[in-house]
Design a protein around this motif. Structure first.
Motif, PDB file in Angstrom:
ATOM      1  N   GLU A  54       0.809  -1.222   0.000  1.00  0.00           N
ATOM      2  CA  GLU A  54       0.000   0.000   0.000  1.00  0.00           C
ATOM      3  C   GLU A  54       0.847   1.280   0.000  1.00  0.00           C
ATOM      4  O   GLU A  54       0.313   2.387  -0.045  1.00  0.00           O
ATOM      5  CB  GLU A  54      -0.953   0.014   1.206  1.00  0.00           C
ATOM      6  CG  GLU A  54      -0.271  -0.017   2.554  1.00  0.00           C
ATOM      7  CD  GLU A  54      -0.083  -1.426   3.105  1.00  0.00           C
ATOM      8  OE1 GLU A  54      -0.024  -1.566   4.345  1.00  0.00           O
ATOM      9  OE2 GLU A  54       0.005  -2.379   2.298  1.00  0.00           O
ATOM     10  N   ASP A  55       2.177   1.153   0.036  1.00  0.00           N
ATOM     11  CA  ASP A  55       3.070   2.313   0.079  1.00  0.00           C
ATOM     12  C   ASP A  55       3.170   3.012  -1.275  1.00  0.00           C
ATOM     13  O   ASP A  55       2.890   2.421  -2.327  1.00  0.00           O
ATOM     14  CB  ASP A  55       4.475   1.894   0.510  1.00  0.00           C
ATOM     15  CG  ASP A  55       4.564   1.507   1.971  1.00  0.00           C
ATOM     16  OD1 ASP A  55       3.647   1.876   2.743  1.00  0.00           O
ATOM     17  OD2 ASP A  55       5.544   0.839   2.348  1.00  0.00           O
ATOM     18  N   THR A  56       3.620   4.268  -1.243  1.00  0.00           N
ATOM     19  CA  THR A  56       3.972   5.002  -2.452  1.00  0.00           C
ATOM     20  C   THR A  56       5.424   5.445  -2.329  1.00  0.00           C
ATOM     21  O   THR A  56       5.807   6.103  -1.354  1.00  0.00           O
ATOM     22  CB  THR A  56       3.095   6.248  -2.643  1.00  0.00           C
ATOM     23  OG1 THR A  56       1.722   5.878  -2.562  1.00  0.00           O
ATOM     24  CG2 THR A  56       3.371   6.896  -3.994  1.00  0.00           C
ATOM     25  N   LEU A  57       6.243   5.053  -3.292  1.00  0.00           N
ATOM     26  CA  LEU A  57       7.647   5.430  -3.340  1.00  0.00           C
ATOM     27  C   LEU A  57       7.768   6.682  -4.212  1.00  0.00           C
ATOM     28  O   LEU A  57       7.347   6.680  -5.366  1.00  0.00           O
ATOM     29  CB  LEU A  57       8.461   4.279  -3.936  1.00  0.00           C
ATOM     30  CG  LEU A  57       9.977   4.316  -3.798  1.00  0.00           C
ATOM     31  CD1 LEU A  57      10.386   4.113  -2.337  1.00  0.00           C
ATOM     32  CD2 LEU A  57      10.621   3.243  -4.675  1.00  0.00           C
ATOM     33  N   VAL A  58       8.328   7.752  -3.667  1.00  0.00           N
ATOM     34  CA  VAL A  58       8.378   9.034  -4.375  1.00  0.00           C
ATOM     35  C   VAL A  58       9.805   9.318  -4.831  1.00  0.00           C
ATOM     36  O   VAL A  58      10.728   9.394  -4.013  1.00  0.00           O
ATOM     37  CB  VAL A  58       7.864  10.180  -3.492  1.00  0.00           C
ATOM     38  CG1 VAL A  58       7.860  11.494  -4.276  1.00  0.00           C
ATOM     39  CG2 VAL A  58       6.454   9.869  -2.982  1.00  0.00           C
ATOM     40  N   LEU A  59       9.973   9.464  -6.155  1.00  0.00           N
ATOM     41  CA  LEU A  59      11.288   9.631  -6.772  1.00  0.00           C
ATOM     42  C   LEU A  59      11.440  11.038  -7.348  1.00  0.00           C
ATOM     43  O   LEU A  59      10.494  11.571  -7.935  1.00  0.00           O
ATOM     44  CB  LEU A  59      11.466   8.616  -7.904  1.00  0.00           C
ATOM     45  CG  LEU A  59      11.176   7.147  -7.566  1.00  0.00           C
ATOM     46  CD1 LEU A  59      11.171   6.313  -8.840  1.00  0.00           C
ATOM     47  CD2 LEU A  59      12.193   6.611  -6.577  1.00  0.00           C
ATOM     48  N   ASN A  60      12.616  11.611  -7.204  1.00  0.00           N
ATOM     49  CA  ASN A  60      12.924  12.904  -7.825  1.00  0.00           C
ATOM     50  C   ASN A  60      13.490  12.644  -9.216  1.00  0.00           C
ATOM     51  O   ASN A  60      14.560  12.068  -9.364  1.00  0.00           O
ATOM     52  CB  ASN A  60      13.948  13.669  -6.972  1.00  0.00           C
ATOM     53  CG  ASN A  60      14.324  15.014  -7.581  1.00  0.00           C
ATOM     54  OD1 ASN A  60      13.727  15.466  -8.556  1.00  0.00           O
ATOM     55  ND2 ASN A  60      15.321  15.667  -7.005  1.00  0.00           N
ATOM     56  N   ASP A  61      12.755  13.093 -10.250  1.00  0.00           N
ATOM     57  CA  ASP A  61      13.166  12.793 -11.623  1.00  0.00           C
ATOM     58  C   ASP A  61      14.069  13.856 -12.243  1.00  0.00           C
ATOM     59  O   ASP A  61      14.279  13.874 -13.455  1.00  0.00           O
ATOM     60  CB  ASP A  61      11.937  12.559 -12.510  1.00  0.00           C
ATOM     61  CG  ASP A  61      11.114  13.823 -12.742  1.00  0.00           C
ATOM     62  OD1 ASP A  61      11.513  14.912 -12.269  1.00  0.00           O
ATOM     63  OD2 ASP A  61      10.046  13.721 -13.398  1.00  0.00           O
ATOM     64  N   SER A  62      14.631  14.748 -11.428  1.00  0.00           N
ATOM     65  CA  SER A  62      15.532  15.766 -11.967  1.00  0.00           C
ATOM     66  C   SER A  62      16.785  15.126 -12.564  1.00  0.00           C
ATOM     67  O   SER A  62      17.310  14.145 -12.033  1.00  0.00           O
ATOM     68  CB  SER A  62      15.946  16.750 -10.870  1.00  0.00           C
ATOM     69  OG  SER A  62      16.774  17.770 -11.403  1.00  0.00           O
ATOM     70  N   SER A 192      13.990  15.309 -16.123  1.00  0.00           N
ATOM     71  CA  SER A 192      13.874  16.760 -16.240  1.00  0.00           C
ATOM     72  C   SER A 192      15.223  17.434 -15.965  1.00  0.00           C
ATOM     73  O   SER A 192      15.667  17.488 -14.816  1.00  0.00           O
ATOM     74  CB  SER A 192      12.823  17.267 -15.250  1.00  0.00           C
ATOM     75  OG  SER A 192      12.703  18.658 -15.295  1.00  0.00           O
ATOM     76  N   PRO A 193      15.910  17.957 -17.000  1.00  0.00           N
ATOM     77  CA  PRO A 193      17.244  18.544 -16.803  1.00  0.00           C
ATOM     78  C   PRO A 193      17.198  19.788 -15.924  1.00  0.00           C
ATOM     79  O   PRO A 193      16.276  20.601 -16.033  1.00  0.00           O
ATOM     80  CB  PRO A 193      17.693  18.902 -18.226  1.00  0.00           C
ATOM     81  CG  PRO A 193      16.788  18.145 -19.140  1.00  0.00           C
ATOM     82  CD  PRO A 193      15.493  18.005 -18.414  1.00  0.00           C
ATOM     83  N   GLY A 194      18.193  19.917 -15.030  1.00  0.00           N
ATOM     84  CA  GLY A 194      18.242  21.133 -14.225  1.00  0.00           C
ATOM     85  C   GLY A 194      19.103  21.077 -12.982  1.00  0.00           C
ATOM     86  O   GLY A 194      19.398  22.112 -12.395  1.00  0.00           O
ATOM     87  N   SER A 195      19.533  19.902 -12.541  1.00  0.00           N
ATOM     88  CA  SER A 195      20.319  19.789 -11.308  1.00  0.00           C
ATOM     89  C   SER A 195      21.811  19.919 -11.583  1.00  0.00           C
ATOM     90  O   SER A 195      22.306  19.460 -12.621  1.00  0.00           O
ATOM     91  CB  SER A 195      20.059  18.445 -10.619  1.00  0.00           C
ATOM     92  OG  SER A 195      18.811  18.426  -9.972  1.00  0.00           O
ATOM     93  N   VAL A 196      22.529  20.525 -10.623  1.00  0.00           N
ATOM     94  CA  VAL A 196      23.991  20.549 -10.712  1.00  0.00           C
ATOM     95  C   VAL A 196      24.601  19.513  -9.775  1.00  0.00           C
ATOM     96  O   VAL A 196      25.825  19.412  -9.665  1.00  0.00           O
ATOM     97  CB  VAL A 196      24.559  21.957 -10.403  1.00  0.00           C
ATOM     98  CG1 VAL A 196      24.046  22.970 -11.412  1.00  0.00           C
ATOM     99  CG2 VAL A 196      24.238  22.405  -8.985  1.00  0.00           C
ATOM    100  N   ALA A 197      23.755  18.742  -9.105  1.00  0.00           N
ATOM    101  CA  ALA A 197      24.200  17.618  -8.281  1.00  0.00           C
ATOM    102  C   ALA A 197      23.109  16.562  -8.323  1.00  0.00           C
ATOM    103  O   ALA A 197      21.925  16.879  -8.427  1.00  0.00           O
ATOM    104  CB  ALA A 197      24.456  18.062  -6.839  1.00  0.00           C
TER     105      ALA A 197
END
Length: 363
Positions: A54-62, A192-197
């Motif tokens: 029942e969990d939701t795993l949340v990922l940062n797509d940057s 989504s491009p935009g991170s420097v790390a």
């Protein structure tokens, strides 16, 4: 002892991972139970058994952009290094963090080398910011300009894709990249491009592991937070109140917000992958009266004890630098005492630290 000294710990240099493991999911995973204080040892590949259906795993797509530039001052041939920070949408002018001997003046140019060491684009210096960063305009090298290549519609990402390099943090090989870092320092779900790390907790996932997690019934949701240089900046003030928190841009869609809310209402946990995902989720809720909904904007939210989390129930994260805002954040989810105990056990058990290192799951 100052307040920030309470978030310090000693780490031998050999504990800082210089390369990722051959298989990302083979990294170790320390599980920290907030309620009982129990600490267990697993591997990231065990996540399908540790998560609930029942969990939701949340990922940062940057996606990390090749923001580091290397070259020389065109006039003096003096070596130069810079890091792209942002572009003004109206003027097209870039802001660049720079290192060079001597003072660059308006009208001077910098020749940026491509990844093969050949002269590439030129950066024309316009001015400096109050913080000392350079304001520059990119130009094509003469040979390409004479050939009629049209760059009118190029974004900063287009320029950097051709002439930039992966901006590794200084604790990995003193910031010197190798070819493998182009792939290694990027999550498999980066969009989504935009991170420097890199959002480094996400580096542990493989397509196979994500499929296994999905097969177990756990849903995944995406957010975007473009990681800035401030993530590496240590807290230099004596108290947390005095710290000037850096600002980053983030976004969550209506569909992803709705998915997380529905599954939490049904008894599932919101499991954030990385402190960057936490920052989006909690910023979105904080700016909308405590309820998670679609959100786009900038945030300077500083999560620190005794912060009350609105959305995040569990967190998978890497091991963070001493006296950092990220160490303070995880100490807000668990207690500072439990986190420092976990870090001491990680050192004792020879865990690998920082970006290419092992991970922790706080539940």
């Amino acid at each position: 002892m100052s307040e920030i000294d309470q978030y310090d710990y000693e780490l031998a240099r050999e504990r800082i991972a210089q390369e990722p493991l051959a298989t990302r999911s083979d990294a170790r995973l320390m599980v920290v139970h907030r309620g009982s204080g129990e600490i267990e040892h697993f591997h990231v590949r065990d996540l399908p058994d540790l998560l609930r259906s029942e969990d939701t795993l949340v990922l940062n797509d940057s996606r990390v952009i090749p923001a580091r530039m290397v070259g020389f001052r065109t006039k003096t041939m003096g070596r130069w290094q810079g890091l792209y920070l942002r572009q003004d949408s109206e003027s097209g002018i870039w802001e660049v963090l720079t290192k060079t001997r001597g003072k660059l003046v308006a009208g001077e140019t910098i020749t940026v080398e491509d990844r093969n060491g050949l002269p590439g684009m030129r950066l024309e210096v316009v001015a400096r910011t109050d913080q000392g960063n350079l304001l520059v305009i990119p130009h094509l090298p003469t040979a390409l300009a004479d050939a009629g290549l049209d760059t009118d519609n190029w974004s900063a990402a287009d320029w950097l894709q051709r002439y930039g390099r992966v901006p590794l943090p200084p604790y990995i090989r003193d910031g010197h990249m190798v070819d493998a870092d182009v792939e290694n320092y990027q999550t498999v779900f980066a969009r989504s491009p935009g991170s420097v790390a890199a959002p480094t907790a996400g580096l542990h996932f493989t397509p196979s592991l994500l499929r296994q997690i999905s097969d177990g019934g756990t849903e995944t949701a995406s957010v975007t937070l473009h990681v800035g240089l401030g993530t590496f900046r240590p807290i230099s003030t004596d108290t947390l109140d005095e710290h000037d928190m850096h600002t980053e841009w983030g976004q969550i869609s209506a569909d992803n917000a709705e998915l997380i809310c529905e599954r939490r209402a049904a008894g599932g946990r919101c499991v954030a992958v990385g402190t960057t995902s936490v920052r989006v989720l909690e910023s979105a809720a904080a700016q909308q009266g405590g309820s998670l909904a679609a959100w786009t904007g900038t945030t300077d939210l500083f999560i620190r004890p005794p912060y009350r989390f609105q959305v995040v129930d569990a967190l998978m994260t890497n091991f963070h630098l001493p006296k950092s805002t990220l160490l303070v954040l995880v100490s807000a989810l668990a207690s500072r005492e439990l986190i420092l105990e976990a870090y001491a056990k990680a050192i004792e058990n020879e865990y690998r630290f920082f970006s290419y290192g092992d991970a922790m799951l706080i539940v």
